[in-house]
Design an enzyme around this catalytic site. Structure first.
Site, PDB file in Angstrom:
ATOM      1  N   ASP A   8     -15.638  69.985  28.576  1.00 45.55           N
ATOM      2  CA  ASP A   8     -14.515  69.675  27.690  1.00 45.55           C
ATOM      3  C   ASP A   8     -14.736  70.481  26.406  1.00 45.55           C
ATOM      4  O   ASP A   8     -15.519  70.083  25.548  1.00 45.55           O
ATOM      5  CB  ASP A   8     -14.494  68.173  27.379  1.00 45.55           C
ATOM      6  CG  ASP A   8     -13.389  67.817  26.388  1.00 45.55           C
ATOM      7  OD1 ASP A   8     -12.285  68.372  26.511  1.00 45.55           O
ATOM      8  OD2 ASP A   8     -13.641  66.998  25.489  1.00 45.55           O
ATOM      9  N   GLU A  68     -11.387  71.650  31.239  1.00 47.35           N
ATOM     10  CA  GLU A  68     -10.086  71.085  30.891  1.00 47.35           C
ATOM     11  C   GLU A  68      -9.188  72.183  30.326  1.00 47.35           C
ATOM     12  O   GLU A  68      -9.623  73.011  29.543  1.00 47.35           O
ATOM     13  CB  GLU A  68     -10.269  69.952  29.861  1.00 47.35           C
ATOM     14  CG  GLU A  68      -9.037  69.102  29.734  1.00 47.35           C
ATOM     15  CD  GLU A  68      -9.299  67.744  29.079  1.00 47.35           C
ATOM     16  OE1 GLU A  68     -10.046  66.941  29.660  1.00 47.35           O
ATOM     17  OE2 GLU A  68      -8.748  67.501  27.996  1.00 47.35           O
ATOM     18  N   ASP A 140     -16.791  62.917  24.164  1.00 51.65           N
ATOM     19  CA  ASP A 140     -16.668  64.280  24.696  1.00 51.65           C
ATOM     20  C   ASP A 140     -17.399  64.431  26.024  1.00 51.65           C
ATOM     21  O   ASP A 140     -16.945  65.143  26.922  1.00 51.65           O
ATOM     22  CB  ASP A 140     -17.197  65.309  23.688  1.00 51.65           C
ATOM     23  CG  ASP A 140     -16.393  65.278  22.405  1.00 51.65           C
ATOM     24  OD1 ASP A 140     -15.296  65.834  22.380  1.00 51.65           O
ATOM     25  OD2 ASP A 140     -16.853  64.650  21.430  1.00 51.65           O
TER      26      ASP A 140
END
Lengths: 173, 173
Positions: A8, A68, A140
């Site tokens: 991410d 992502e 995260d």
């Protein structure tokens, strides 16, 4: 045992999550957050991402890399910064010859929580539950594990679809 | 003989320019354009930038790396793409332990043409003239050479300023 590294990316913090996925059964391996020092130059911060992702790859030897995708950034300035961080992480993956898969944030939430509109807490909760963790991972890190889980689900779905086709073909013969 | 690699990053084409700079005298070494295939995935395109910039560094052994900074992108989407390309190029530099300098586009034009509002043609013309080239380099290659020239000018200016300070100190003692 396919090992998946989920990332991410962010210009200040980049989450990572490593899982294994065998026949639809997922297991937690590692997760954490790569923090960039704001006092450092852009070049130093990108080096931190590249080196840290490289270290994680060398340590856990994943065969697949999922990241992502950003559908919309708040501004052109923040999009540029995020793009640089994302570029550094992807380059670390391709430098180690890992295949890269991208997933929209909505698709990740849909896959893990069941709705594309899920909030951060729901994602953390489901990641904890799906991987049988004793406590919730940091935000995260949870997002990175969610991307890895989304990739595992997608691959598993592709395998099931391929098997079903094979089976139908078998009956037709 | 300090060798400078200048980069003008882009999501479709990334320009590069290599010059040497000795005591304010600059010389052309190489320039060109790294083209990304639109049919390729994002990961393949970023790998192309990383690998090509790495090859240029291994070939010409620059000691310094200068890259154009983007003040404003047209949209968040194009800023993200540009950021990814920029990140891949910068990671190639830091992976080879090159110090990275960033210059705003206006500062590059000011340094090479004399005005921050110069257009592409003026930049190409001045790059051709300053490096005594027989023909104008391609647009992206010219921009990359311009960044390298801007870096050479800035370093030369710093050296002159430092020398002047040293001289003044000498007179004060």
């Amino acid at each position: 045992m396919p090992i998946i590294l989920g990332i991410d990316p962010g210009s200040r913090k980049t989450g990572f999550g490593v899982i294994s996925s065998v026949s639809g059964k997922v297991e937690y391996i590692a997760s954490g957050v790569i923090r960039m020092d704001n006092a450092h130059s852009l070049a130093e911060r990108l080096k931190t991402i590249f080196s840290s992702v490289s270290d994680i790859i060398n340590l856990h030897m994943p065969q697949e890399f999922a990241i992502e995708n950003v559908f919309m950034a708040k501004s052109a300035g923040s999009a540029l910064k995020l793009g640089q961080a994302r570029g550094a992480a992807i380059v670390a993956a391709v430098h180690h010859d890992l295949p890269v898969s991208e997933y929209e944030a909505r698709k990740v939430k849909q896959s893990v929580v069941g709705t594309g509109a899920a909030d951060k807490l729901q994602v953390q909760h489901m990641v904890k539950s799906l991987l049988s963790l004793s406590m919730s991972p940091q935000e995260d890190a949870a997002d990175a594990l969610a991307v890895a889980l989304c990739h595992a689900n997608t691959q598993q779905h592709l395998i099931r679809t391929a098997s079903a086709r094979h089976f139908r073909r078998g009956r037709l013969v």
